[in-house]
Design a protein around this motif. Sequence first.
Motif, PDB file in Angstrom:
ATOM      1  N   THR A 148      39.372  45.583  37.651  1.00 25.68           N
ATOM      2  CA  THR A 148      38.838  45.636  38.884  1.00 25.68           C
ATOM      3  C   THR A 148      39.432  45.997  39.979  1.00 25.68           C
ATOM      4  OG1 THR A 148      37.343  43.924  37.983  1.00 25.68           O
ATOM      5  CG2 THR A 148      37.049  44.419  40.346  1.00 25.68           C
ATOM      6  N   LEU A 149      40.797  45.408  40.107  1.00 24.41           N
ATOM      7  CA  LEU A 149      41.597  45.786  41.080  1.00 24.41           C
ATOM      8  C   LEU A 149      42.349  47.320  40.996  1.00 24.41           C
ATOM      9  CD1 LEU A 149      43.781  42.330  41.313  1.00 24.41           C
ATOM     10  CD2 LEU A 149      41.919  43.319  42.856  1.00 24.41           C
ATOM     11  N   ARG A 150      42.473  47.621  39.772  1.00 22.39           N
ATOM     12  CA  ARG A 150      43.029  49.206  39.632  1.00 22.39           C
ATOM     13  C   ARG A 150      41.899  50.379  39.984  1.00 22.39           C
ATOM     14  NH1 ARG A 150      45.020  47.552  34.534  1.00 22.39           N
ATOM     15  NH2 ARG A 150      43.289  48.415  33.674  1.00 22.39           N
ATOM     16  N   GLN A 151      40.516  49.998  39.614  1.00 18.46           N
ATOM     17  CA  GLN A 151      39.247  50.739  39.944  1.00 18.46           C
ATOM     18  C   GLN A 151      38.989  50.484  41.366  1.00 18.46           C
ATOM     19  OE1 GLN A 151      38.310  52.981  37.948  1.00 18.46           O
ATOM     20  NE2 GLN A 151      39.843  52.162  36.545  1.00 18.46           N
ATOM     21  N   GLU A 152      39.531  49.836  42.242  1.00 18.13           N
ATOM     22  CA  GLU A 152      39.034  49.506  43.669  1.00 18.13           C
ATOM     23  C   GLU A 152      39.131  50.872  44.320  1.00 18.13           C
ATOM     24  OE1 GLU A 152      40.048  46.834  47.691  1.00 18.13           O
ATOM     25  OE2 GLU A 152      41.212  47.029  45.896  1.00 18.13           O
ATOM     26  N   ALA A 153      40.182  51.678  44.229  1.00 19.85           N
ATOM     27  CA  ALA A 153      40.370  52.813  45.149  1.00 19.85           C
ATOM     28  C   ALA A 153      39.502  53.752  44.768  1.00 19.85           C
ATOM     29  CB  ALA A 153      41.775  53.160  44.825  1.00 19.85           C
ATOM     30  N   LYS A 154      38.877  53.819  43.626  1.00 19.38           N
ATOM     31  CA  LYS A 154      37.877  54.886  43.144  1.00 19.38           C
ATOM     32  C   LYS A 154      36.573  54.723  43.658  1.00 19.38           C
ATOM     33  CE  LYS A 154      40.297  55.947  39.082  1.00 19.38           C
ATOM     34  NZ  LYS A 154      40.562  56.189  37.331  1.00 19.38           N
TER      35      LYS A 154
ATOM     36  N   LYS B  33      43.304  32.185  37.683  1.00 21.05           N
ATOM     37  CA  LYS B  33      43.550  30.738  37.658  1.00 21.05           C
ATOM     38  C   LYS B  33      42.662  29.955  38.773  1.00 21.05           C
ATOM     39  CE  LYS B  33      47.062  27.355  37.386  1.00 21.05           C
ATOM     40  NZ  LYS B  33      48.494  27.105  37.622  1.00 21.05           N
ATOM     41  N   HIS B  34      42.570  30.429  40.055  1.00 20.73           N
ATOM     42  CA  HIS B  34      41.964  29.532  41.013  1.00 20.73           C
ATOM     43  C   HIS B  34      40.579  29.691  41.274  1.00 20.73           C
ATOM     44  CE1 HIS B  34      45.659  27.161  41.857  1.00 20.73           C
ATOM     45  NE2 HIS B  34      46.341  28.602  41.771  1.00 20.73           N
ATOM     46  N   ALA B  35      40.247  31.102  41.530  1.00 20.03           N
ATOM     47  CA  ALA B  35      38.803  31.707  41.968  1.00 20.03           C
ATOM     48  C   ALA B  35      37.787  31.740  40.564  1.00 20.03           C
ATOM     49  CB  ALA B  35      38.968  32.658  42.858  1.00 20.03           C
ATOM     50  N   TYR B  36      38.433  32.437  39.578  1.00 21.92           N
ATOM     51  CA  TYR B  36      37.478  32.895  38.592  1.00 21.92           C
ATOM     52  C   TYR B  36      37.972  32.687  37.224  1.00 21.92           C
ATOM     53  CZ  TYR B  36      35.041  35.344  42.363  1.00 21.92           C
ATOM     54  OH  TYR B  36      34.290  35.717  43.742  1.00 21.92           O
ATOM     55  N   PRO B  37      38.039  31.441  37.019  1.00 22.85           N
ATOM     56  CA  PRO B  37      38.667  31.145  35.577  1.00 22.85           C
ATOM     57  C   PRO B  37      37.813  31.716  34.265  1.00 22.85           C
ATOM     58  CG  PRO B  37      37.910  29.063  36.577  1.00 22.85           C
ATOM     59  CD  PRO B  37      37.649  30.184  37.624  1.00 22.85           C
TER      60      PRO B  37
ATOM     61  N   PRO C  27      29.168  41.650  38.912  1.00 23.69           N
ATOM     62  CA  PRO C  27      28.133  41.893  40.049  1.00 23.69           C
ATOM     63  C   PRO C  27      28.944  42.408  41.310  1.00 23.69           C
ATOM     64  CG  PRO C  27      27.764  39.870  39.290  1.00 23.69           C
ATOM     65  CD  PRO C  27      28.851  40.256  38.437  1.00 23.69           C
ATOM     66  N   PRO C  28      28.353  43.402  42.114  1.00 23.53           N
ATOM     67  CA  PRO C  28      29.304  43.854  43.104  1.00 23.53           C
ATOM     68  C   PRO C  28      29.848  42.829  44.275  1.00 23.53           C
ATOM     69  CG  PRO C  28      27.293  45.133  42.743  1.00 23.53           C
ATOM     70  CD  PRO C  28      26.946  43.974  41.945  1.00 23.53           C
ATOM     71  N   TYR C  29      29.321  41.782  44.373  1.00 27.68           N
ATOM     72  CA  TYR C  29      29.621  40.726  45.114  1.00 27.68           C
ATOM     73  C   TYR C  29      31.142  39.938  44.644  1.00 27.68           C
ATOM     74  CZ  TYR C  29      27.076  37.148  42.358  1.00 27.68           C
ATOM     75  OH  TYR C  29      26.872  36.497  41.454  1.00 27.68           O
ATOM     76  N   VAL C  30      30.965  39.846  43.451  1.00 22.00           N
ATOM     77  CA  VAL C  30      32.224  39.425  42.665  1.00 22.00           C
ATOM     78  C   VAL C  30      33.467  40.168  42.610  1.00 22.00           C
ATOM     79  CG1 VAL C  30      33.024  38.619  40.470  1.00 22.00           C
ATOM     80  CG2 VAL C  30      30.706  37.834  41.294  1.00 22.00           C
TER      81      VAL C  30
ATOM     82  N   ARG D 134      34.830  40.297  46.156  1.00 18.21           N
ATOM     83  CA  ARG D 134      35.471  39.028  46.458  1.00 18.21           C
ATOM     84  C   ARG D 134      36.896  39.156  45.671  1.00 18.21           C
ATOM     85  NH1 ARG D 134      37.248  35.292  49.617  1.00 18.21           N
ATOM     86  NH2 ARG D 134      37.455  33.392  49.041  1.00 18.21           N
ATOM     87  N   ILE D 135      36.840  39.697  44.631  1.00 17.50           N
ATOM     88  CA  ILE D 135      38.090  39.833  43.646  1.00 17.50           C
ATOM     89  C   ILE D 135      39.171  40.431  44.684  1.00 17.50           C
ATOM     90  CG2 ILE D 135      39.303  40.735  41.882  1.00 17.50           C
ATOM     91  CD1 ILE D 135      36.857  39.496  40.198  1.00 17.50           C
ATOM     92  N   CYS D 136      38.635  41.872  45.182  1.00 17.19           N
ATOM     93  CA  CYS D 136      39.387  42.855  46.005  1.00 17.19           C
ATOM     94  C   CYS D 136      39.961  42.100  47.259  1.00 17.19           C
ATOM     95  CB  CYS D 136      38.664  44.094  46.239  1.00 17.19           C
ATOM     96  SG  CYS D 136      38.469  44.936  44.664  1.00 17.19           S
ATOM     97  N   GLU D 137      38.976  41.416  47.719  1.00 17.60           N
ATOM     98  CA  GLU D 137      39.328  40.572  49.290  1.00 17.60           C
ATOM     99  C   GLU D 137      40.374  39.712  49.165  1.00 17.60           C
ATOM    100  OE1 GLU D 137      39.042  40.158  53.192  1.00 17.60           O
ATOM    101  OE2 GLU D 137      37.987  41.579  52.014  1.00 17.60           O
ATOM    102  N   LEU D 138      40.393  38.936  47.934  1.00 17.12           N
ATOM    103  CA  LEU D 138      41.422  38.058  47.802  1.00 17.12           C
ATOM    104  C   LEU D 138      42.674  38.819  47.499  1.00 17.12           C
ATOM    105  CD1 LEU D 138      39.859  35.642  45.340  1.00 17.12           C
ATOM    106  CD2 LEU D 138      40.563  35.011  47.593  1.00 17.12           C
TER     107      LEU D 138
END
Length: 79
Positions: free
Chosen positions: A45-51, A31-35, A8-11, A14-18
């Motif tokens: 997800t982090l690699r695709q954030e810029a696109k 480990k801590h937020a989304y096991p 989901p977009p909010y997840v 949140r991953i990118c915000e962390l």
Amino acid sequence: MARGPELPPYVRERICELKRSAKWGAKRIQKHAYPHIPLSTIHYTLRQEAKRVHGISIPRPGPPRKLTEEDRDRVYDTI
């Protein structure tokens, strides 16, 4: 292999915000937020954030076409 459902977009946000504000790496986020989310999904997800623009999913290209433009023209001419 079929793709699973998208995050989901909010997840995703949140991953990118962390990553941005808390300076957490992918392993720490998992480990801590989304096991329940695989580590490879967090990396992707982090690699695709810029696109992404405003967190909207990137459209997928779809299946390859069966006929080329020339083949379609020939079929239309025949019909």
